[in-house]
Design an enzyme around this catalytic site. Sequence first.
Site, PDB file in Angstrom:
ATOM      1  N   HIS A   1       0.817  -1.221   0.000  1.00  0.00           N
ATOM      2  CA  HIS A   1       0.000   0.000   0.000  1.00  0.00           C
ATOM      3  C   HIS A   1       0.853   1.274   0.000  1.00  0.00           C
ATOM      4  O   HIS A   1       0.697   2.153  -0.847  1.00  0.00           O
ATOM      5  CB  HIS A   1      -0.882   0.046   1.255  1.00  0.00           C
TER       6      HIS A   1
HETATM    7  C1  BDR Z   1      -2.597   0.610   5.559  1.00  0.00           C
HETATM    8  O1  BDR Z   1      -2.718   0.087   6.883  1.00  0.00           O
HETATM    9  C2  BDR Z   1      -1.449  -0.161   7.435  1.00  0.00           C
HETATM   10  O2  BDR Z   1      -1.435  -1.360   8.138  1.00  0.00           O
HETATM   11  C3  BDR Z   1      -0.477  -0.160   6.281  1.00  0.00           C
HETATM   12  O3  BDR Z   1       0.770   0.334   6.729  1.00  0.00           O
HETATM   13  C4  BDR Z   1      -1.118   0.752   5.273  1.00  0.00           C
HETATM   14  O4  BDR Z   1      -0.736   2.100   5.481  1.00  0.00           O
HETATM   15  C5  BDR Z   1      -3.349  -0.289   4.621  1.00  0.00           C
HETATM   16  O5  BDR Z   1      -4.681  -0.375   5.001  1.00  0.00           O
END
Ligand code: BDR
Length: 344
Positions: free
Chosen positions: A261
């Site tokens: 992500h």
């Molecule tokens: C987001 O949630 C976090 O756990 C990850 O780092 C990312 O920013 C994804 O939903």
Amino acid sequence: MSAAPVGPAHPVFVDVDTGVDDAMALAYLFASPEADLVGIASTAGNVGVHEVCRNNLALLELCGITGVPVSTGSEIPLSAPLRTAEDTHGPQGLGYAELPEPTAAPTSYDAAEAWVRAAHAHPGELVGIATGPLTNLALALRAEPALPQLLRRLVIMGGSFDYRGNTTPVAEWNTSVDPEATQQVYAAWRDAQELPIVLGLNLTETVVMTPALLDRLAREADPQADIRQRPNPLIRVLSDAMRFYFEFHESQGEGYLAHLHDPVAAAVALDPELVTCRPAAVDVELTGTLTRGMTIADWSGHWGREPHALIGVDVDPAAFFDRFITRVAGFARQLAHPGPSDHS
Ligand code: BDR
Ligand code: CA
């Protein structure tokens, strides 16, 4: 492999809850010539804020980078109790990776003030990136309501548009941890000239890191090395972190892989051409008993509001990985010949 276009360097300020994929995003920023990293804000999220801060400082030291201030943010979201995700990111936030205790300390001012200072130091130039809950940014807006006008660009990893959640059936983690902050940030950008780019799970879950891609990163970082030994210090840390992240995704029934992500947000902040976006008015559900933290894009103008965000709807994962691997591997190679680099 496509050569990565390199644009002019911009001052970049990043707000993270490091976090395995946040660490990968930081590595990408460290490796990118367009990013003149002027500060890192630490947000409570994947782990507590002091762990996040420690991880940020330790990653900078691992990479021999000096002159980038790291600030500590609020220990808790604006109005909800803090939830953390050690099951996803490991007990300290970096999976199985273990980094020495950093020698540097965080700034004497907090992360909200760090946002404001960075924006004032680079009016109209600063590229902001947020890959954690938006608590710090919401607090910064209270101190400086003109932040949307002061920033050149803001890229947010958060939300999930017309797509499932990863924290509740409908809510994404960053938004779910601090929905009020997200709502306040979206609202503050309503009158901004530059719409923020918002990358939700609908986009970032199409960017899938696999063991094969991680091996490619390791091989490009150190073509001579036995891959199982992971001798390069940065690649060893990223691999140990990713192994935990792979296992988490596997435990969720998604396979031995991981969604990257936050690195996508970092890459898009430096080159928005990497994604296709659609403008929309956006909002966050704050009160639904089943839907709190859900993000909604009003594609059809039902609310009668002007679009005030650009929602990422398409990305070419292969192009992203080509760029990510080329840059991070090249940067990691340099670490094998240590020498401090000053980002100030
Ligand atoms: C987001 O949630 C976090 O756990 C990850 O780092 C990312 O920013 C994804 O939903
Ligand atoms: Ca994150």
